[in-house]
Write a protein that holds these residues in place. Structure first.
Motif, PDB file in Angstrom:
ATOM      1  N   ASP A   1       1.615  12.049  13.102  1.00  0.00           N
ATOM      2  CA  ASP A   1       0.777  11.569  14.208  1.00  0.00           C
ATOM      3  C   ASP A   1      -0.359  10.684  13.718  1.00  0.00           C
ATOM      4  O   ASP A   1      -0.869   9.853  14.475  1.00  0.00           O
ATOM      5  N   ILE A   2      -0.777  10.872  12.472  1.00  0.00           N
ATOM      6  CA  ILE A   2      -1.866  10.066  11.918  1.00  0.00           C
ATOM      7  C   ILE A   2      -1.526   8.582  11.979  1.00  0.00           C
ATOM      8  O   ILE A   2      -2.413   7.733  12.154  1.00  0.00           O
ATOM      9  N   PHE A   3      -0.257   8.249  11.865  1.00  0.00           N
ATOM     10  CA  PHE A   3       0.152   6.856  11.720  1.00  0.00           C
ATOM     11  C   PHE A   3       0.747   6.272  13.000  1.00  0.00           C
ATOM     12  O   PHE A   3       1.328   5.187  12.964  1.00  0.00           O
ATOM     13  N   THR A   4       0.586   6.972  14.111  1.00  0.00           N
ATOM     14  CA  THR A   4       1.076   6.468  15.392  1.00  0.00           C
ATOM     15  C   THR A   4       0.427   5.124  15.713  1.00  0.00           C
ATOM     16  O   THR A   4      -0.798   4.982  15.687  1.00  0.00           O
ATOM     17  N   GLY A   5       1.250   4.123  15.996  1.00  0.00           N
ATOM     18  CA  GLY A   5       0.738   2.804  16.358  1.00  0.00           C
ATOM     19  C   GLY A   5       0.287   1.958  15.188  1.00  0.00           C
ATOM     20  O   GLY A   5      -0.267   0.874  15.388  1.00  0.00           O
ATOM     21  N   LEU A   6       0.515   2.436  13.968  1.00  0.00           N
ATOM     22  CA  LEU A   6       0.123   1.686  12.777  1.00  0.00           C
ATOM     23  C   LEU A   6       1.353   1.095  12.091  1.00  0.00           C
ATOM     24  O   LEU A   6       2.452   1.666  12.175  1.00  0.00           O
ATOM     25  N   PRO A   7       1.198  -0.031  11.404  1.00  0.00           N
ATOM     26  CA  PRO A   7       2.329  -0.648  10.694  1.00  0.00           C
ATOM     27  C   PRO A   7       2.609   0.067   9.380  1.00  0.00           C
ATOM     28  O   PRO A   7       2.506  -0.507   8.289  1.00  0.00           O
TER      29      PRO A   7
ATOM     30  N   THR B   1      -7.772  16.713  16.011  1.00  0.00           N
ATOM     31  CA  THR B   1      -8.985  15.888  16.068  1.00  0.00           C
ATOM     32  C   THR B   1      -9.173  15.094  14.782  1.00  0.00           C
ATOM     33  O   THR B   1      -9.499  13.895  14.810  1.00  0.00           O
ATOM     34  N   GLN B   2      -8.945  15.731  13.646  1.00  0.00           N
ATOM     35  CA  GLN B   2      -9.077  15.050  12.352  1.00  0.00           C
ATOM     36  C   GLN B   2      -7.995  13.995  12.169  1.00  0.00           C
ATOM     37  O   GLN B   2      -8.245  12.922  11.604  1.00  0.00           O
ATOM     38  N   HIS B   3      -6.787  14.291  12.639  1.00  0.00           N
ATOM     39  CA  HIS B   3      -5.717  13.286  12.598  1.00  0.00           C
ATOM     40  C   HIS B   3      -6.141  12.026  13.333  1.00  0.00           C
ATOM     41  O   HIS B   3      -5.961  10.903  12.847  1.00  0.00           O
ATOM     42  N   GLU B   4      -6.699  12.222  14.525  1.00  0.00           N
ATOM     43  CA  GLU B   4      -7.095  11.068  15.334  1.00  0.00           C
ATOM     44  C   GLU B   4      -8.250  10.313  14.676  1.00  0.00           C
ATOM     45  O   GLU B   4      -8.288   9.075  14.701  1.00  0.00           O
ATOM     46  N   SER B   5      -9.184  11.030  14.070  1.00  0.00           N
ATOM     47  CA  SER B   5     -10.306  10.377  13.387  1.00  0.00           C
ATOM     48  C   SER B   5      -9.817   9.526  12.224  1.00  0.00           C
ATOM     49  O   SER B   5     -10.293   8.398  12.010  1.00  0.00           O
ATOM     50  N   LEU B   6      -8.863  10.048  11.449  1.00  0.00           N
ATOM     51  CA  LEU B   6      -8.326   9.288  10.324  1.00  0.00           C
ATOM     52  C   LEU B   6      -7.506   8.107  10.818  1.00  0.00           C
ATOM     53  O   LEU B   6      -7.584   6.998  10.255  1.00  0.00           O
TER      54      LEU B   6
ATOM     55  N   VAL C   1       0.852  -1.191   0.000  1.00  0.00           N
ATOM     56  CA  VAL C   1       0.000   0.000   0.000  1.00  0.00           C
ATOM     57  C   VAL C   1       0.885   1.238   0.000  1.00  0.00           C
ATOM     58  O   VAL C   1       1.824   1.345   0.803  1.00  0.00           O
ATOM     59  N   LEU C   2       0.590   2.172  -0.903  1.00  0.00           N
ATOM     60  CA  LEU C   2       1.333   3.426  -0.994  1.00  0.00           C
ATOM     61  C   LEU C   2       0.375   4.579  -0.753  1.00  0.00           C
ATOM     62  O   LEU C   2      -0.672   4.678  -1.403  1.00  0.00           O
ATOM     63  N   LEU C   3       0.733   5.447   0.195  1.00  0.00           N
ATOM     64  CA  LEU C   3      -0.048   6.647   0.481  1.00  0.00           C
ATOM     65  C   LEU C   3       0.753   7.856   0.030  1.00  0.00           C
ATOM     66  O   LEU C   3       1.883   8.071   0.496  1.00  0.00           O
ATOM     67  N   CYS C   4       0.163   8.647  -0.863  1.00  0.00           N
ATOM     68  CA  CYS C   4       0.919   9.687  -1.570  1.00  0.00           C
ATOM     69  C   CYS C   4       0.760  11.094  -0.990  1.00  0.00           C
ATOM     70  O   CYS C   4       0.977  12.084  -1.697  1.00  0.00           O
ATOM     71  N   GLY C   5       0.386  11.214   0.273  1.00  0.00           N
ATOM     72  CA  GLY C   5       0.374  12.528   0.912  1.00  0.00           C
ATOM     73  C   GLY C   5      -0.949  13.260   0.827  1.00  0.00           C
ATOM     74  O   GLY C   5      -1.900  12.818   0.191  1.00  0.00           O
ATOM     75  N   ASP C   6      -0.992  14.419   1.500  1.00  0.00           N
ATOM     76  CA  ASP C   6      -2.194  15.255   1.634  1.00  0.00           C
ATOM     77  C   ASP C   6      -3.297  14.466   2.334  1.00  0.00           C
ATOM     78  O   ASP C   6      -4.242  13.968   1.701  1.00  0.00           O
ATOM     79  N   TYR C   7      -3.191  14.403   3.654  1.00  0.00           N
ATOM     80  CA  TYR C   7      -4.125  13.619   4.454  1.00  0.00           C
ATOM     81  C   TYR C   7      -5.222  14.501   5.058  1.00  0.00           C
ATOM     82  O   TYR C   7      -6.399  14.277   4.815  1.00  0.00           O
ATOM     83  N   ILE C   8      -4.817  15.507   5.822  1.00  0.00           N
ATOM     84  CA  ILE C   8      -5.762  16.429   6.459  1.00  0.00           C
ATOM     85  C   ILE C   8      -5.368  17.855   6.082  1.00  0.00           C
ATOM     86  O   ILE C   8      -4.213  18.246   6.215  1.00  0.00           O
ATOM     87  N   GLU C   9      -6.354  18.629   5.601  1.00  0.00           N
ATOM     88  CA  GLU C   9      -6.111  20.040   5.303  1.00  0.00           C
ATOM     89  C   GLU C   9      -6.912  20.888   6.282  1.00  0.00           C
ATOM     90  O   GLU C   9      -8.107  21.119   6.091  1.00  0.00           O
ATOM     91  N   GLU C  10      -6.254  21.291   7.343  1.00  0.00           N
ATOM     92  CA  GLU C  10      -6.904  22.078   8.379  1.00  0.00           C
ATOM     93  C   GLU C  10      -5.859  22.942   9.087  1.00  0.00           C
ATOM     94  O   GLU C  10      -4.874  22.423   9.613  1.00  0.00           O
ATOM     95  N   GLU C  11      -6.061  24.267   9.077  1.00  0.00           N
ATOM     96  CA  GLU C  11      -5.082  25.172   9.666  1.00  0.00           C
ATOM     97  C   GLU C  11      -5.166  25.238  11.191  1.00  0.00           C
ATOM     98  O   GLU C  11      -4.152  25.410  11.859  1.00  0.00           O
TER      99      GLU C  11
END
Length: 358
Positions: free
Chosen positions: A211-217, A177-182, A160-170
Motif C-alpha cells: 500500500d505504501i507504493f499505491t499510485g507511485l511509479p 497511518t505510517q504507510h500513508e505518511s511514507l 532506484v532500489l528499495l531493499c525492504g523494511d519500510y514501516i515497523e508497527e504492529e
C-alpha cells in the motif's frame, strides 16, 4: 515487553542503588567496598533481564538502560564517595558513558550520510547511477525519512532500489497511518527514475506493505522477479530467497544486478556483477576495529558492517547500513554506525579513472 515491566525494572533498580549509596555514604565505606556493593544491584538486574524480558531485543533494551542510565549513576556515586584521583577517574567514567549515550540515542540515529561508491564494468557502454534506500524501518515517519528520500533524489539516479523494511508497527491502524505518511513523502519528493524504481519485501514488513507504493511509479513484488532496466538486467529477490545460501541464478551477458533484503544470498556466489542488500543496519552498534557484535545475518561481519565488498570475479556486494533502526522492544540507538543512503556509479571500463569507493 510491556512498559510496566520496563518502568518497574528501572524503578526497583534505582531504589536499590540510591538506598545503598545513602547507606554507604553514612557509614563511610571504603571506595573498594562501595564499588562492590553499588555494582551488585546492577549486576543482579542485568542477570535477571532474560527471564524478565523473555525476548532478545527486550533484553538488549534493559541492558541499554543498565549501561547508559544506571551505569553513570554508579560512577557518579563512587565519585562522591571516593577521594583524590579516584574521584576524578569515576567522574570521568560517568562523563564518557553519558557522552556515548548522547551520541548513540540522540545524535547518530539522525546523522544521515550519503555514501558514494564507484565501480567500472566492461559490460556497460554508458554510466549508470543507482540509489539504494534500505531499511527505512520506522514507526514515526517524519523529517529524517524525508531527508533520506530527498538526498537520494537530489543525486538524480537512473535506477532506484528499495531493499525492504519500510514501516515497523504492529498496530493495524497506526501502521496504515505510517504507510500513508511514507507514501506522501515518496510522492512529494518525486520518487522516480528513468530506468525504474524497484522495491522488495523486508522481514519487518506486514502483508499490506504494498500500500505504501499505491499510485507511485514503483515496481513491487513479494516474489522473486526479473526485469530489464535499460542495458541492465535486474533480479529482485523475495525475502525468502534473499536468505538462501544456495540461490541459483542463471548467468547473463549483460550487466546483472541481484538485490534483496538480507545479504545472505551473496554466500551462494551468484554470477552477478552487483549484489545489493540491507537488513543488517551495519549492526547498528559497531566497536572500533572489531566491527558489529550483532548482525542477524550469516555473512562475514565485515560484509554486514556495510559498504562495498569485492567478492572476486568481477562481483561486488554492497550492503546498506540502512536509514532507520530496529523498533518494538529494541533499544533505539546507533553507535559508530550512522544511517546512510548509498549512491553507486557504474561506469564503462574504458573510463580511465578506474573504480573507487568512498
Amino acid at each position: 515487553m510491556s512498559p510496566a515491566i520496563e518502568i518497574g525494572w528501572n524503578v526497583l533498580l534505582a531504589a536499590a542503588e540510591i538506598g545503598l549509596f545513602l547507606r554507604l555514604r553514612a557509614t563511610g565505606a571504603t571506595t573498594g567496598r562501595a564499588a562492590t556493593r553499588l555494582a551488585l544491584p546492577l549486576l543482579v538486574a542485568l542477570a535477571l533481564s532474560l527471564p524478565v524480558a523473555q525476548e532478545g531485543f527486550a533484553v538488549m533494551r534493559l541492558w541499554a538502560w543498565g549501561v547508559f542510565a544506571h551505569g553513570p549513576f554508579l560512577f557518579l556515586a563512587l565519585a562522591v564517595l571516593a577521594k583524590g584521583r579516584a574521584r576524578v577517574a569515576f567522574a570521568s567514567a560517568a562523563a564518557v558513558v553519558l557522552a556515548v549515550a548522547t551520541d548513540a540515542f540522540l545524535i547518530e540515529p539522525k546523522r544521515l550520510e550519503v555514501e558514494h561508491i564507484r565501480l567500472t564494468s566492461a559490460k556497460l557502454k554508458s554510466p549508470i547511477r543507482i540509489a539504494i534506500l534500505a531499511d527505512i524501518q520506522t514507526d514515526d515517519v517524519g523529517a529524517h525519512e524525508r531527508r533520506a528520500v530527498r538526498a537520494a533524489m537530489q543525486e538524480k539516479p537512473d535506477l532506484v532500489l528499495l531493499c525492504g523494511d519500510y514501516i515497523e508497527e504492529e498496530d493495524d491502524a497506526r501502521r496504515r497511518t505510517q504507510h500513508e505518511s511514507l507514501r506522501r513523502i515518496f510522492l512529494e519528493e518525486s520518487l522516480a527514475a528513468p530506468l525504474g524504481v524497484f522495491a522488495v519485501e523486508g522481514d519487518n514488513d506486514w502483508g499490506d506493505w504494498l500500500d505504501i507504493f499505491t499510485g507511485l511509479p514503483v515496481r513491487t513484488s513479494k516474489v522473486t522477479f526479473d526485469a530489464q532496466a535499460g542495458a541492465v538486467s535486474l533480479i529482485g529477490l523475495s525475502l525468502r530467497d534473499s536468505r538462501r545460501t544456495n540461490l541459483v541464478v542463471a548467468p547473463v551477458s549483460s550487466f546483472l544486478i541481484v538485490f534483496g533484503h538480507a545479504p545472505d544470498f551473496a554466500l551462494s556466489n551468484p554470477p552477478a556483477d552487483l549484489l545489493v542488500a540491507g537488513h543488517t543496519h551495519g549492526g547498528q552498534v559497531q566497536i572500533p576495529i572489531f566491527g558489529p557484535p550483532i548482525t542477524l545475518s550469516l555473512v562475514p561481519r565485515d560484509w554486514a558492517a556495510g559498504g562495498a565488498h569485492d567478492l572476486g570475479g568481477g562481483r561486488t556486494l554492497v550492503v546498506s547500513r540502512g536509514i532507520g533502526m530496529e523498533r518494538g522492544s529494541a533499544p533505539r540507538l546507533r553507535f559508530w554506525c550512522p544511517p546512510h543512503v548509498v549512491i553507486i556509479d557504474v561506469v564503462p571500463a574504458s573510463d580511465q579513472r578506474g573504480a573507487t569507493s568512498k
